[in-house]
Motif scaffolding. Structure first.
Motif, short mmCIF file in Angstrom:
data_model
loop_
_atom_site.label_atom_id
_atom_site.label_comp_id
_atom_site.label_asym_id
_atom_site.label_seq_id
_atom_site.Cartn_x
_atom_site.Cartn_y
_atom_site.Cartn_z
N GLY A 1 15.30 -9.26 1.42
CA GLY A 1 13.99 -9.33 2.05
C GLY A 1 13.66 -10.74 2.51
O GLY A 1 14.07 -11.74 1.91
N ARG A 2 12.88 -10.81 3.58
CA ARG A 2 12.41 -12.11 4.04
C ARG A 2 11.50 -12.74 2.98
O ARG A 2 11.44 -13.95 2.84
CB ARG A 2 11.65 -11.95 5.36
CG ARG A 2 12.58 -11.70 6.54
CD ARG A 2 11.79 -11.58 7.83
NE ARG A 2 11.04 -10.33 7.88
CZ ARG A 2 9.96 -10.13 8.62
NH1 ARG A 2 9.50 -11.10 9.36
NH2 ARG A 2 9.35 -8.96 8.61
N ILE B 1 0.36 -8.58 -0.87
CA ILE B 1 -0.99 -8.93 -0.43
C ILE B 1 -1.44 -10.18 -1.19
O ILE B 1 -1.12 -10.33 -2.36
CB ILE B 1 -1.98 -7.78 -0.74
CG1 ILE B 1 -1.59 -6.52 0.04
CG2 ILE B 1 -3.40 -8.17 -0.39
CD1 ILE B 1 -2.47 -5.32 -0.26
N HIS C 1 13.53 -10.61 12.83
CA HIS C 1 12.39 -11.41 13.30
C HIS C 1 12.58 -12.91 13.05
O HIS C 1 11.60 -13.66 12.91
CB HIS C 1 11.08 -10.95 12.64
CG HIS C 1 10.82 -9.49 12.82
ND1 HIS C 1 10.80 -8.89 14.06
CD2 HIS C 1 10.59 -8.51 11.92
CE1 HIS C 1 10.57 -7.60 13.90
NE2 HIS C 1 10.45 -7.34 12.63
N LEU D 1 4.36 -10.47 6.04
CA LEU D 1 5.63 -10.11 6.66
C LEU D 1 5.71 -8.59 6.74
O LEU D 1 6.40 -8.02 7.56
CB LEU D 1 6.80 -10.61 5.80
CG LEU D 1 6.89 -12.13 5.62
CD1 LEU D 1 7.89 -12.46 4.52
CD2 LEU D 1 7.30 -12.79 6.93
N CYS D 2 4.98 -7.96 5.82
CA CYS D 2 5.06 -6.50 5.64
C CYS D 2 3.80 -6.08 4.91
O CYS D 2 3.03 -6.92 4.48
CB CYS D 2 6.29 -6.17 4.80
SG CYS D 2 6.13 -6.76 3.10
N PRO D 3 3.57 -4.77 4.75
CA PRO D 3 2.35 -4.36 4.03
C PRO D 3 2.49 -4.41 2.51
O PRO D 3 1.52 -4.18 1.82
CB PRO D 3 2.14 -2.90 4.48
CG PRO D 3 3.34 -2.51 5.26
CD PRO D 3 4.30 -3.63 5.31
N TYR D 4 3.66 -4.69 2.01
CA TYR D 4 3.90 -4.51 0.57
C TYR D 4 3.31 -5.62 -0.31
O TYR D 4 3.04 -5.42 -1.47
CB TYR D 4 5.40 -4.38 0.28
CG TYR D 4 6.01 -3.18 0.96
CD1 TYR D 4 6.00 -1.94 0.34
CD2 TYR D 4 6.56 -3.27 2.23
CE1 TYR D 4 6.52 -0.83 0.96
CE2 TYR D 4 7.09 -2.16 2.87
CZ TYR D 4 7.07 -0.94 2.23
OH TYR D 4 7.57 0.16 2.86
#
Lengths: 364, 644
Positions: free
Chosen positions: A52-53, A35, A197, A30-33
């Protein structure tokens, strides 16, 4: 009950640090944060967004399951034991080559292939063999590529992470094979709890679920296999036959190795799975698992039991029947009841563990 | 032509303190200079290296401070004059040799210049070299202005030769890096020939071997030298007094603090009540001189930086002379009048002086300070120390931090001194968790790497720079390999001693004087020592991180060399590999899905957050075009275009 959408830090504390992370992959890509790495979600950097999603889509953050089911399924079809039932079948893929590359009857591979061929979907997300026993989600566009991907390794494949990656692109019709926890995360996405989104989930077209007792921890299973002298590279498949056998069977290039189930459960079971109340993947169009037949396990392991939950699921099954893609077996008497009992048993055990751990937390 | 080579006597030039030291050495006819770069000392060898050929000098950047002092000492043993500049912690490195050198004595004039850094403006310590002079029993000189920096250096050589001992000249950042007017003296033709005479009698200081034993014989000789120096210092013109004959307060000070003290007296209009005794010869202290001035007052304020070095030694003399001069009241470190750490400035001295003298001091209305603070907090941009745009270290620590996070065993990095020390703060994603002296990252890591028997399963990493590798990493590398410690050493090879200004080191094929020199290959050295060695470009994020993750799972000593030239290096400066641009359509800014990942997390000064547009933008003036932000952006909104 209103669901409060919290942040990355709360997600870490409530889910990962509480050993409730199922590894579904919903908070990844969803994001780079966040992994996904070696069977775990890693928090790479802190994100300070308040709602946050990642938190909203996690299948282990609070949600009212009854409300969610009522929103997504015909209310008349809902059962307390295994969710919505529009149909119940025992099937297998008619194509023997599909069955060969599948865990049991090849029903999931056959249905996904059919959905691609009929352009019900244009992208199929399934588990792909990664390094060692690790799996990862892969997106396929051709039915032929789906073959030989149906073997279970009992390690969760973070397919929702792949869904998130694909959904970013936009304009797709996505079909996906999921575990029960993954089906819940997609169901949460469908309610669009965070506006950012939110439209991406509309690309989700078909969800095929897998029955699931639990998944194993990659790290613990790797250690166990090492102790049993099995080289991961030699593994061709794994299965857990009906409970009376109490075995994990590992099919290797050098033959089958039987590992007593008490070495696997609970030592290697992913902690989060011990608190899971869903056996049949209740938030799907179709859910598929192993069959129980009067002919015995040797025959039964070539078949699947199938729960159809939605109109789309029904349409696909009917199409498979009319096109001869699936073969249908008579449903043995009492099979649905037995399935419901097994599901209720998983729910009861999980709830007992949840209340016991809550009590333990209160005491400390 | 460099103004340092000006031949005209009596001309005045604006010189940096370090240049004044260089001129002093030239006027003394220095032949050899060796040092190791370190702020605030680097300009001394730097300047000498540029004029070495013209002046017939031998100048080198040695591998570390101990070796540089050994190299300089050899010149002295061969009857040449030698200069050895270093920063304060360099004296610690050199101190083992220095202890023995003080005992063995020298031949040609040998001056060790230590440039201390009170307040740690460009250091990770505020260690003091003054104490070494007392501890190792060598004379200590401290210039109080720029003219003295030159004159005292010249005299230090003469003193050194007279007493046959190494002499320490100590500067501080504000003396080395500030500039002042300096009047030049003559530049001599030296014509000295190098010859080491050692065939004399073993106890003969002039012709025998240069050794520190027998200690019972040499130590009294060394102490006799100090006794002689004390007599010489009684008459030194570098100890000066200004003020009334009888003062209400006597300030005793030295070095840059002289300037602060003089300014404070002036600001408070106390010139007729306060005397200023400025000492240039601070070890051993001249007792008669001090007695004379202590007798003129009842109150004494000692102004010096960091520890009470002068204060304690003045008090000893005051106690010894108390019968004649009476009891005195002392102000300084011990009573808290002057802070015991950090750099001083005129304000601090003004405050102390106003307190002791009961003279009110309100240069600014109290509201002004409040207002200034408010403005600073609300309007000044929030800038913390960070790596330069295009710095390879940002990429290296991005990778190291990611690899450690993915590994998920709470691994950590042991660090040492270099620009990369900033990895201890958010600039380097707070990856460095221990930070000490040169080379100690690997030394400490070597120790951590043996703790698995006590249940430790955290992966241990160490970082060092390429210059540091040669300076002090080889011994701990030997130690770690020999003891099979589980350690991953990351060598941040940016092709030079970058932090101090690109001085060459043994890994490069050029020396301080610009001559071609054989270069030592770090990778080959590590390999033959038995380490598993990998080399990557830190700008290749994916490959670097995955290599690190692999190395961390292996046992023993692994070395990952991250090779990328410093963004400020002369060969790279101004040249961009990529032209960077933001695709504003794709940039998602503060939304969930990014949350300003590039500017909030990567924090390159060349990549800026536009508060009004809520998008990232490239500051083309400072962007160095390294291109890594393009790999970091989750939306592919940062476009890089190769510059042809």
């Amino acid at each position: 009950m209103e669901n409060v959408i919290k942040d990355q830090k709360e997600l870490r504390m409530e889910v990962r640090e509480s050993h409730l992370c199922t590894g579904c992959g919903a908070c990844v890509n969803l994001c780079p944060y966040q992994i996904y790495y070696r069977d775990q979600v890693i928090e790479w950097h802190p994100c300070d967004i308040k709602s946050g999603r990642c938190y909203a889509y996690c299948p282990r953050t609070p949600v009212n399951l009854d409300v969610l089911k009522a929103e997504l399924f015909e209310e008349s079809l809902l059962t307390p034991e295994i969710g919505a039932i529009k149909g119940f079948y025992v099937t297998r893929a008619a194509d023997i080559s599909i069955r060969k590359g599948a865990q049991h009857g090849g029903t999931v591979t056959a249905l996904m292939s059919l959905a691609l061929q009929e352009r019900i979907i244009d992208t199929a997300i399934v588990a792909d063999k990664g390094q060692g026993l690790l799996s990862q989600g892969v997106s396929l566009n051709k039915a032929a590529d789906l073959k030989n991907r149906g073997k279970s390794r009992f390690i969760v494949s973070p397919n929702i992470a792949e869904f998130n990656r694909q959904a970013q692109v936009g304009g797709k019709k996505i079909g996906i094979v999921v575990t029960p926890c993954q089906s819940l995360s997609l169901a949460k996405m469908r309610t669009k709890p965070v506006p950012t989104h939110a439209e991406r989930i509309d690309q989700l077209t078909l969800v095929i679920g897998l029955f699931c007792g639990w998944a194993l921890s990659w790290e613990m299973l790797s250690l166990l296999l090492g102790r049993e002298g099995i080289d991961v590279k030699d593994i061709e498949g794994m299965d857990i036959p009906p409970s009376k056998y109490q075995l994990l069977q590992v099919y290797t290039m050098n033959g089958t190795v039987d590992i007593p189930l008490d070495k696997v459960d609970p030592a290697c079971v992913r902690e989060a799975c011990r608190y899971c109340t869903d056996m049949t993947a209740e938030f799907t169009d179709i859910s598929v698992g192993s069959a129980r037949l009067p002919e015995g396990w040797e025959v039964a392991k070539g078949w699947n039991q199938v729960i159809v939950r939605t109109e789309l699921g029904e349409k696909l099954i009917d199409l498979a029947r009319s096109k001869g893609i699936l073969e249908f077996h008579d449903i043995p008497e009492g099979n649905l009841e037995r399935l419901k009992n097994a599901s209720i048993s998983k729910k009861r055990t999980a709830l007992e563990r949840i209340s016991a751990s809550r009590a333990a937390v209160r005491e400390t | 032509m460099s103004k340092l080579l000006e031949k005209k006597i009596g001309t005045s030039h604006l010189l940096m303190g370090n240049e004044a030291i260089v001129r002093g050495a030239l006027e003394a006819g220095v032949n050899v200079a060796a040092g190791y770069p370190g702020t605030p000392s680097s300009e001394i060898v730097e300047s000498l290296s540029k004029i070495a050929k013209k002046m017939g000098l031998y100048v080198e950047w040695s591998v570390n401070e101990k070796v540089s002092l050994e190299v300089a000492a050899a010149a002295s043993f061969a009857n040449l004059r030698a200069l050895c500049p270093m920063k304060q912690n360099g004296v610690n490195v050199a101190s083992d040799f220095l202890l023995h050198l003080a005992l063995s004595g020298i031949r040609g004039g040998l001056v060790l210049v230590s440039c201390d850094d009170p307040g740690a403006l460009s250091s990770v310590n505020e260690g003091e070299s003054r104490h070494f002079a007392r501890l190792l029993e060598i004379p200590l000189l401290e210039p109080g202005n720029f003219q003295e920096a030159k004159d005292m250096t010249k005299w230090a050589f003469e003193l050194s030769e007279e007493i046959k001992s190494v002499v320490m000249l100590r500067s501080v950042t504000r003396m080395s890096h500030a500039s002042g007017s300096v009047m030049f003296g003559p530049l001599p033709e030296t014509g000295r020939k190098a010859y080491f005479k050692s065939d004399g009698f073993i106890l003969d200081l002039e012709t025998g071997p240069v050794i520190s034993a027998p200690v019972g014989y040499r130590h009294p000789i060394q102490q006799g030298k100090i006794k002689k120096v004390r007599e010489i210092f009684e008459e030194s013109p570098f100890n000066t007094y200004e003020g009334p004959e009888i003062s209400d307060l006597l300030i005793i000070t030295s070095s840059a603090c002289t300037l602060y003290s003089r300014e404070a007296i002036h600001l408070l209009c106390l010139a007729d009540r306060v005397g200023l005794l400025k000492l240039g010869t601070t070890w051993p202290l001249p007792p008669k001189l001090l007695k004379k001035y202590l007798a003129t007052t009842d109150k004494i304020l000692i102004v010096e930086e960091v520890l009470p070095f002068l204060e304690e030694h003045v008090k000893v003399i005051a106690a010894e002379e108390a019968k004649e001069i009476g009891a005195k009241t002392f102000y300084g470190k011990n009573d808290g009048t002057i802070p015991m750490n950090g750099e001083l400035n005129p304000d601090i001295v003004v405050k102390a002086l106003s307190h002791i003298m009961g003279v009110p001091n309100e240069p600014m209305a109290p509201e002004y300070e409040k207002k200034a603070q408010l403005v600073a907090f609300t309007m000044a941009p929030n800038r913390e120390q960070t790596f330069c745009p295009g710095c390879p270290h940002r990429a290296s620590f991005w990778n190291i931090h990611k690899a450690l996070q993915l590994d998920n065993r709470q691994g950590f990095v042991c660090g040492d001194i270099g620009c990369y020390s900033m990895a201890a703060i958010p600039a380097g994603f707070s990856t460095i968790r221990t930070l000490h002296s040169m080379g100690s990252g690997l030394g400490v890591a070597s120790g951590f790497g043996k703790l698995d028997m006590f249940g430790m399963n955290q992966p241990v990493l160490a970082v060092c720079g390429d210059s540091t590798f040669f300076h002090a990493v080889l011994p701990p590398l030997v130690n770690a390999i020999h003891h099979q410690a589980n350690v991953t050493l990351v060598v941040l090879d940016n092709s030079g001693t970058a932090m101090t200004g690109f001085q060459p080191h043994p890994g490069l094929n050029v020396d301080a004087m610009g001559d071609k020199a054989p270069n030592l290959d770090i990778a080959e050295i590590c390999r033959v020592m038995g380490a598993n060695v990998e080399i990557r470009d830190p700008f290749n994020l994916e490959a670097t991180q995955s290599t690190l993750n692999q190395l961390m799972t292996e046992s023993g000593v692994k070395v990952l060399i991250l090779r990328q030239v410093c963004a400020l290096s002369p060969e790279k400066k101004g040249k961009k590999k990529f032209k960077m641009q933001i695709d504003k359509e794709k940039c998602i800014g503060t939304d969930c899905g990014c949350n300003r990942f590039c500017t909030r997390i990567l924090r390159c000064p060349g990549l800026v957050w536009d508060k009004d547009e809520k998008k990232a933008w490239i500051d083309e003036v400072i962007c160095a075009g390294c291109g890594i932000c393009s790999d970091v952006c989750p939306s592919g909104a940062i476009i890089r275009e190769e510059v042809v």
